[in-house]
Design a protein around this motif. Structure first.
Motif, PDB file in Angstrom:
ATOM      1  N   ALA B 167       3.177  -5.848  -0.675  1.00 19.91           N
ATOM      2  CA  ALA B 167       4.350  -5.323   0.038  1.00 19.91           C
ATOM      3  C   ALA B 167       4.420  -3.808  -0.104  1.00 19.91           C
ATOM      4  O   ALA B 167       4.677  -3.086   0.861  1.00 19.91           O
ATOM      5  CB  ALA B 167       5.620  -5.966  -0.505  1.00 19.91           C
ATOM      6  N   LEU B 168       4.143  -3.336  -1.309  1.00 18.62           N
ATOM      7  CA  LEU B 168       4.200  -1.894  -1.562  1.00 18.62           C
ATOM      8  C   LEU B 168       3.191  -1.162  -0.684  1.00 18.62           C
ATOM      9  O   LEU B 168       3.511  -0.174  -0.027  1.00 18.62           O
ATOM     10  CB  LEU B 168       3.913  -1.619  -3.038  1.00 18.62           C
ATOM     11  CG  LEU B 168       3.822  -0.155  -3.446  1.00 18.62           C
ATOM     12  CD1 LEU B 168       5.189   0.487  -3.324  1.00 18.62           C
ATOM     13  CD2 LEU B 168       3.315  -0.014  -4.864  1.00 18.62           C
ATOM     14  N   TYR B 169       1.959  -1.677  -0.650  1.00 21.02           N
ATOM     15  CA  TYR B 169       0.937  -0.984   0.122  1.00 21.02           C
ATOM     16  C   TYR B 169       1.141  -1.136   1.621  1.00 21.02           C
ATOM     17  O   TYR B 169       0.754  -0.280   2.395  1.00 21.02           O
ATOM     18  CB  TYR B 169      -0.463  -1.420  -0.313  1.00 21.02           C
ATOM     19  CG  TYR B 169      -0.859  -0.690  -1.568  1.00 21.02           C
ATOM     20  CD1 TYR B 169      -1.405   0.594  -1.486  1.00 21.02           C
ATOM     21  CD2 TYR B 169      -0.617  -1.217  -2.813  1.00 21.02           C
ATOM     22  CE1 TYR B 169      -1.714   1.299  -2.618  1.00 21.02           C
ATOM     23  CE2 TYR B 169      -0.919  -0.514  -3.965  1.00 21.02           C
ATOM     24  CZ  TYR B 169      -1.476   0.740  -3.864  1.00 21.02           C
ATOM     25  OH  TYR B 169      -1.769   1.455  -4.988  1.00 21.02           O
ATOM     26  N   LEU B 300      -4.591  -4.973   5.627  1.00 21.52           N
ATOM     27  CA  LEU B 300      -4.160  -3.832   4.817  1.00 21.52           C
ATOM     28  C   LEU B 300      -5.351  -3.004   4.343  1.00 21.52           C
ATOM     29  O   LEU B 300      -5.309  -1.776   4.366  1.00 21.52           O
ATOM     30  CB  LEU B 300      -3.361  -4.310   3.612  1.00 21.52           C
ATOM     31  CG  LEU B 300      -1.891  -4.544   3.872  1.00 21.52           C
ATOM     32  CD1 LEU B 300      -1.230  -5.146   2.655  1.00 21.52           C
ATOM     33  CD2 LEU B 300      -1.220  -3.219   4.216  1.00 21.52           C
ATOM     34  N   CYS B 301      -6.420  -3.696   3.948  1.00 14.48           N
ATOM     35  CA  CYS B 301      -7.639  -2.981   3.526  1.00 14.48           C
ATOM     36  C   CYS B 301      -8.109  -2.054   4.635  1.00 14.48           C
ATOM     37  O   CYS B 301      -8.405  -0.887   4.404  1.00 14.48           O
ATOM     38  CB  CYS B 301      -8.763  -3.956   3.220  1.00 14.48           C
ATOM     39  SG  CYS B 301      -8.524  -4.826   1.694  1.00 14.48           S
ATOM     40  N   LYS B 302      -8.154  -2.610   5.835  1.00 11.29           N
ATOM     41  CA  LYS B 302      -8.625  -1.834   6.975  1.00 11.29           C
ATOM     42  C   LYS B 302      -7.723  -0.619   7.209  1.00 11.29           C
ATOM     43  O   LYS B 302      -8.194   0.504   7.371  1.00 11.29           O
ATOM     44  CB  LYS B 302      -8.644  -2.736   8.218  1.00 11.29           C
ATOM     45  CG  LYS B 302      -9.046  -2.057   9.495  1.00 11.29           C
ATOM     46  CD  LYS B 302     -10.524  -2.105   9.678  1.00 11.29           C
ATOM     47  CE  LYS B 302     -10.949  -1.452  10.985  1.00 11.29           C
ATOM     48  NZ  LYS B 302     -12.386  -1.263  11.031  1.00 11.29           N
ATOM     49  N   THR B 303      -6.412  -0.870   7.217  1.00  8.72           N
ATOM     50  CA  THR B 303      -5.462   0.221   7.473  1.00  8.72           C
ATOM     51  C   THR B 303      -5.585   1.317   6.411  1.00  8.72           C
ATOM     52  O   THR B 303      -5.625   2.507   6.744  1.00  8.72           O
ATOM     53  CB  THR B 303      -4.017  -0.303   7.456  1.00  8.72           C
ATOM     54  OG1 THR B 303      -4.001  -1.584   8.051  1.00  8.72           O
ATOM     55  CG2 THR B 303      -3.099   0.600   8.216  1.00  8.72           C
ATOM     56  N   LEU B 304      -5.655   0.905   5.163  1.00 11.94           N
ATOM     57  CA  LEU B 304      -5.742   1.896   4.092  1.00 11.94           C
ATOM     58  C   LEU B 304      -7.059   2.648   4.169  1.00 11.94           C
ATOM     59  O   LEU B 304      -7.114   3.860   3.985  1.00 11.94           O
ATOM     60  CB  LEU B 304      -5.588   1.227   2.727  1.00 11.94           C
ATOM     61  CG  LEU B 304      -4.238   0.564   2.454  1.00 11.94           C
ATOM     62  CD1 LEU B 304      -4.230  -0.089   1.087  1.00 11.94           C
ATOM     63  CD2 LEU B 304      -3.104   1.565   2.537  1.00 11.94           C
ATOM     64  N   CYS B 305      -8.148   1.926   4.481  1.00 11.67           N
ATOM     65  CA  CYS B 305      -9.454   2.576   4.614  1.00 11.67           C
ATOM     66  C   CYS B 305      -9.420   3.632   5.709  1.00 11.67           C
ATOM     67  O   CYS B 305      -9.942   4.722   5.553  1.00 11.67           O
ATOM     68  CB  CYS B 305     -10.538   1.555   4.943  1.00 11.67           C
ATOM     69  SG  CYS B 305     -11.158   0.718   3.491  1.00 11.67           S
ATOM     70  N   GLU B 306      -8.774   3.273   6.822  1.00 12.79           N
ATOM     71  CA  GLU B 306      -8.695   4.237   7.916  1.00 12.79           C
ATOM     72  C   GLU B 306      -7.983   5.501   7.467  1.00 12.79           C
ATOM     73  O   GLU B 306      -8.394   6.605   7.775  1.00 12.79           O
ATOM     74  CB  GLU B 306      -7.968   3.619   9.110  1.00 12.79           C
ATOM     75  CG  GLU B 306      -8.925   2.903  10.039  1.00 12.79           C
ATOM     76  CD  GLU B 306      -8.209   2.052  11.060  1.00 12.79           C
ATOM     77  OE1 GLU B 306      -6.979   2.179  11.205  1.00 12.79           O
ATOM     78  OE2 GLU B 306      -8.899   1.247  11.706  1.00 12.79           O
ATOM     79  N   LYS B 307      -6.905   5.321   6.716  1.00 15.38           N
ATOM     80  CA  LYS B 307      -6.159   6.481   6.237  1.00 15.38           C
ATOM     81  C   LYS B 307      -6.979   7.326   5.270  1.00 15.38           C
ATOM     82  O   LYS B 307      -6.800   8.530   5.195  1.00 15.38           O
ATOM     83  CB  LYS B 307      -4.864   6.038   5.561  1.00 15.38           C
ATOM     84  CG  LYS B 307      -3.820   5.577   6.557  1.00 15.38           C
ATOM     85  CD  LYS B 307      -2.440   5.781   6.001  1.00 15.38           C
ATOM     86  CE  LYS B 307      -1.453   5.935   7.146  1.00 15.38           C
ATOM     87  NZ  LYS B 307      -0.201   6.519   6.702  1.00 15.38           N
TER      88      LYS B 307
END
Lengths: 225, 335
Positions: B167-169, B300-307
């Motif tokens: 949830a946090l991420y 979420l992994c994908k989104t964070l990786c993109e960032k």
């Protein structure tokens, strides 16, 4: 016995943490008077400070800074639920010795307390455990019995360490593995078997044939007589 | 704005001018005016009309050509009002003013939502930190009272902790501003930490962790990376269901990048589902036939990786391989 002061505003955590640390051989001083923390530290003179960041009245960073003004030697471990890099950085800059985030692994917390206390108060570089005149030297990774010494590999050392720590109690294979994994030795079941067999061979060499006894279906044990 | 369109737009003026010119000419003929005078009046009249038309055309043409080219060059089209100067003609002025007002009210509106989202994110962050206190307390109570029941509760608490982290991420990944810190990081301690966190599952399921060549420096945010690795390894652990399970983790040095491979020999992913596994809410046949899958982890992994400017890919032959690519070139990251 080393005295650890626990500064934590949550009653339950403070109580349980005290119990846990007390069980592991330290004296604990719980602190709940948040208005006079600094004078309390001065009075009690603890050997180590476990400090929460979110506190009523003043925050942990302030306490850390104030303590450092007068006492540069006192080890401080910050324990917090804030897990941002910035908090960690600020804490380190203010002179904290370690930073652990909640919910923490208690074994790790204990290991860090132990390490910091050793570093601060026990200058002797060797760290040894002994049972029945058998000495396990952890810093040299060696086992000595009747003037004979054998060198242990990393895995063997951790197996012996775990068995020495839990002398007279049965240590199951999974507990043993958990202990090794906690030390970042990611062994599997077969490797553990191989390591134990090798360790026994080495022990035979210094006439310690039945030091490690197998409890079928339960695990291993070292008896202290 | 082409000449043709302009003339069509001004057709009423041209036609009414022609009619007016004809009427005037007939009238002057009727009152027996001198021919030269008639010609003169006509000429003056047409000079007036044509000069009006030309003047109006040129100043509009100039303005709209400018508008079109600016518009084309702009990346964020809504910024056009900031770049355009006010036109000199009245209808243009009115429209320009309206455009400004519209833009301003839109900005206010967007800001309102931005602030709301920021508030929400801050609340989630606070909430996550608050909930960690009872979690920590529960874990402490459990480790002071170890038995079968509490061990089982402990497992559930681990899951709870993971979900809270998710949830946090999620809140962090949706936020517009940056709240990560890209630094030189060694992968080895990070990977070790994540593996250690899952030690229980590895030991219980008798899965081997095979790590090699992971002592590699990359540029990333430690906390985010830890979360990403945690998700991937948790997935691998979930989908290995036989006795000789192994998770290989290793890095490969490429010319301009470092690739981190996380390879398991679990049940793998069907090839037709492979392109969609990073989609939000996608659970696939594995996720549906097994106990709960939210379809959030890999998204979420994908989104964070993109960032973090990392590339993440999945392959599947005899198990699943996740490949994360870190760029070595620092300049690219700090842009």
């Amino acid at each position: 016995m080393y005295r650890i002061m626990i500064i934590e505003d949550n009653d339950k955590i403070r109580q349980e943490l005290c119990d846990f640390i007390a069980k592991n051989g330290y004296e604990t001083i719980p602190c709940s008077d948040f208005e006079h923390i600094l004078s309390c530290i001065d009075q009690e003179k603890p050997d180590l400070l476990l400090l929460d960041l979110n506190l009523p009245i003043v925050d942990g960073h302030y306490i850390c800074r104030e303590v450092r003004k007068t006492n540069t030697a006192l080890p401080i471990i910050i324990v917090t639920s804030r897990d941002s890099e910035i908090d960690e950085l600020i804490s380190m800059n203010l002179g904290a010795d370690d930073f652990i985030t909640k919910p923490y692994n208690l074994q790790i917390l204990l290991a860090r307390i132990e390490r910091i206390i050793k570093r601060t108060y026990e200058n002797s570089s060797s760290h040894t455990l002994s049972i029945n005149h058998i000495t396990l030297d952890i810093s040299k990774s060696a086992l000595t019995y009747q003037d004979k010494t054998i060198d242990l590999t990393k895995n063997e050392l951790r197996i012996m360490h775990c068995l020495f720590l839990h002398k007279n109690t049965i240590v199951s294979r999974s507990e043993l593995m958990q202990h090794m994994w906690d030390c970042e030795l990611f062994v599997d079941d077969n490797t553990l078997t191989v390591n134990i067999n090798r360790l026994r061979k080495k022990l035979e060499y210094i006439r310690l044939d039945d030091l490690i006894q197998t409890k079928r279906g339960l695990g291993y044990i070292i008896y202290e007589s | 704005m082409s000449l043709k369109n302009y003339i069509r737009d001004k057709l009423y003026l041209i036609i009414s001018s022609i009619i007016t010119a004809i009427i005037i000419t007939f009238f002057l003929f009727a009152v027996k005016t001198n021919r030269a005078a008639i010609l003169m009046v006509n000429a003056l009249f047409w000079i007036l009309i044509i000069s009006i038309l030309i003047k109006e055309y040129t100043r509009r043409k100039e303005y709209y050509v400018d508008l079109e080219s600016t518009m084309e060059a702009l990346d964020q089209k809504y910024l056009i009002t900031e770049l355009l100067k006010e036109p000199e003609f009245l209808d243009g002025k009115l429209l320009f003013q309206t455009l400004r007002d519209v833009d301003k009210s839109m900005c206010d509106h967007v800001n309102l939502y931005k602030n709301k989202q920021l508030d929400y994110k801050e609340y989630i962050e606070m909430w996550v930190h608050e909930i960690k206190t009872p979690l920590a307390a529960s874990k402490l109570i459990i480790s002071n009272n170890k038995n079968e029941v509490t061990a089982s509760i402990d497992e559930e608490l681990e899951k709870l902790d993971d979900l809270v982290e998710q949830a946090l991420y999620y809140a962090r990944s949706a936020a517009l501003e940056k709240d990560y810190l890209i630094r030189e990081t060694n992968l080895a301690p990070l990977i070790n930490k994540v593996i250690r966190k899952h030690a229980k599952s590895f030991i219980y399921k008798n899965i081997r962790a095979d790590l090699h060549d992971i002592d590699t420096i990359v540029y990333t945010d430690i906390k985010w990376m830890e979360f990403i690795l945690n998700q991937i390894i948790a997935n691998s652990l979930k989908y290995i269901r036989h006795d000789h399970g192994t998770i290989h983790i290793y890095t490969c040095q490429q010319k301009n990048s470092v690739q981190l491979y996380i390879q398991d020999n679990g049940i793998g992913i069907r090839s037709n589902e492979l392109p969609r596994i990073f989609d939000k809410g996608f659970t696939g046949s594995n996720g549906r036939t097994n106990e709960k899958a939210t379809g959030m982890g890999l998204y979420l992994c994908k989104t964070l990786c993109e960032k973090l400017h990392l590339d993440i890919q999945a392959e599947s032959h005899d198990g699943t391989t996740i490949i994360i690519t870190f760029l070595i070139n620092k300049q690219l990251l700090f842009q």
